[in-house]
Write a protein that holds these residues in place. Structure first.
Motif, short mmCIF file in Angstrom:
data_model
loop_
_atom_site.label_atom_id
_atom_site.label_comp_id
_atom_site.label_asym_id
_atom_site.label_seq_id
_atom_site.Cartn_x
_atom_site.Cartn_y
_atom_site.Cartn_z
N TYR A 79 28.05 22.35 -29.52
CA TYR A 79 27.95 23.79 -29.27
C TYR A 79 27.79 24.05 -27.77
O TYR A 79 28.48 24.92 -27.21
N GLN B 259 30.76 25.84 -25.34
CA GLN B 259 30.50 27.06 -24.58
C GLN B 259 30.71 26.82 -23.09
O GLN B 259 31.28 27.65 -22.38
N SER C 244 30.17 32.91 -26.02
CA SER C 244 28.98 33.52 -26.58
C SER C 244 28.34 34.48 -25.58
O SER C 244 28.77 34.58 -24.43
N ALA C 245 27.28 35.14 -26.02
CA ALA C 245 26.56 36.07 -25.14
C ALA C 245 25.94 35.33 -23.95
O ALA C 245 25.95 35.83 -22.82
N ALA C 246 25.41 34.12 -24.19
CA ALA C 246 24.81 33.35 -23.10
C ALA C 246 25.86 32.95 -22.06
O ALA C 246 25.59 32.98 -20.86
N ASP D 10 19.43 28.69 -22.54
CA ASP D 10 19.93 29.85 -23.28
C ASP D 10 20.87 29.43 -24.41
O ASP D 10 20.83 29.99 -25.52
N LEU D 11 21.71 28.44 -24.13
CA LEU D 11 22.63 27.95 -25.16
C LEU D 11 21.87 27.26 -26.28
O LEU D 11 22.23 27.40 -27.47
N HIS E 53 18.79 27.97 -27.24
CA HIS E 53 18.17 29.05 -28.01
C HIS E 53 19.21 29.72 -28.91
O HIS E 53 18.93 30.03 -30.08
N GLU E 54 20.38 29.94 -28.37
CA GLU E 54 21.46 30.58 -29.12
C GLU E 54 21.86 29.72 -30.32
O GLU E 54 22.05 30.24 -31.43
N TYR E 55 21.99 28.43 -30.11
CA TYR E 55 22.37 27.51 -31.18
C TYR E 55 21.31 27.52 -32.29
O TYR E 55 21.64 27.60 -33.48
N PHE F 4 19.12 29.82 -33.00
CA PHE F 4 19.10 31.12 -33.68
C PHE F 4 20.22 31.19 -34.71
O PHE F 4 20.00 31.61 -35.86
N LYS F 5 21.42 30.76 -34.33
CA LYS F 5 22.55 30.80 -35.27
C LYS F 5 22.34 29.83 -36.41
O LYS F 5 22.71 30.13 -37.56
#
Length: 259
Positions: free
Chosen positions: A64, A68, A138-140, A245-246, A248-250, A252-253
């Motif tokens: 992931y 990104q 992604s947003a990040a 950030d990535l 955290h994003e991973y 969360f998803k």
């Protein structure tokens, strides 16, 4: 598996044999040591890199993260382009040197097939062409790409500070890649991807190419040099934040999928 390109040195057209003034050379050496120490401090505080060191970054997390990173890397030339646009003169010796280094870096990346090397790196992580093509920024990733423009926008008078921030990211990549190779690829008994190993060395040259015009321009100006250090450290801190950030994003998803 596609045939991997051979590891080569940069195809740079820059003359890196030009002697620096003794004061500038000493300043470069001091800043380089300071930047390396700061980069290691930030990496040591990073949750992503702490987990990496502990062997807790799983293959899906790595996939992931660097899928990104692929989207951001595909648009990195825009950061170089912003710096070139911010340069007022191609006659001024320091700005000319900076413009040449920015253009050369972009040329080298494309000429030497670094995009293809990065694709091989993604294959080494277990990703397929279909998975790479299906991925979206992604947003990040969008936030990180925008961050350089937010801080060093076209209308602001901070060309040398922007160049310094870019140089800090370059040197950080070298140190970051060495940690990734040791803590992930060596730990898993995997070969070192060409893209990682090449850029662990190449980015040191890129750091020098970018920081030297800055140091030459601000030679003897202690106030400006403090701003340079601040910009370099800011570029490093934001780069490592992108990995956190990535992560955290991973997470969360992944949590959403489990619910």
């Amino acid at each position: 598996m596609k045939e991997q390109p051979a590891i080569t040195d940069t195809s740079s057209r820059l003359n890196r044999d030009i002697e620096l003034a003794p004061a500038v050379k000493a300043q470069e050496s001091a800043i380089c040591s300071q930047v390396i120490a700061y980069c290691n401090e930030v990496l040591d505080r990073s949750r992503f890199f702490c987990l990496l060191k502990a062997g807790a970054i799983t293959p899906p997390m790595m996939q992931y993260t660097f899928l990104q990173y692929h989207h951001w890397r595909d648009r990195l030339h825009r950061w170089f382009g912003l710096c070139i646009v911010k340069a007022d003169s191609c006659i001024d010796p320091d700005q000319k040197s900076a413009i040449m280094s920015l253009a050369d870096h972009t040329f080298t990346d494309l000429q030497d097939g670094h995009n293809e090397m990065y694709a091989e790196f993604l294959y080494d992580l277990g990703l397929s062409d279909a998975e790479i093509m299906a991925s979206q920024p992604s947003a990040a990733t969008a936030s990180y790409e925008r961050s350089f423009f937010d801080e060093f926008g076209y209308e602001s008078d901070n060309f040398y500070e922007a160049l310094a921030a870019l140089s800090g990211r370059e040197l950080c990549v070298s140190i970051r890649n060495a940690r990734i190779m040791q803590s992930y690829f060596d730990a898993h008994g995997m070969k070192h991807p060409i893209w990682l190993s090449l850029h662990a060395k190449l980015e040191v040259n890129h750091f020098q190419d970018s920081i030297r015009p800055v140091l030459t321009h601000y030679d003897g100006d202690s106030t400006k040099l403090k701003n340079v250090i601040k910009a370099v450290e800011g570029g490093i801190k934001r780069h490592i934040q992108y990995f956190d950030d990535l992560l955290h994003e991973y997470e969360f998803k992944a949590d959403i999928k489990q619910k």
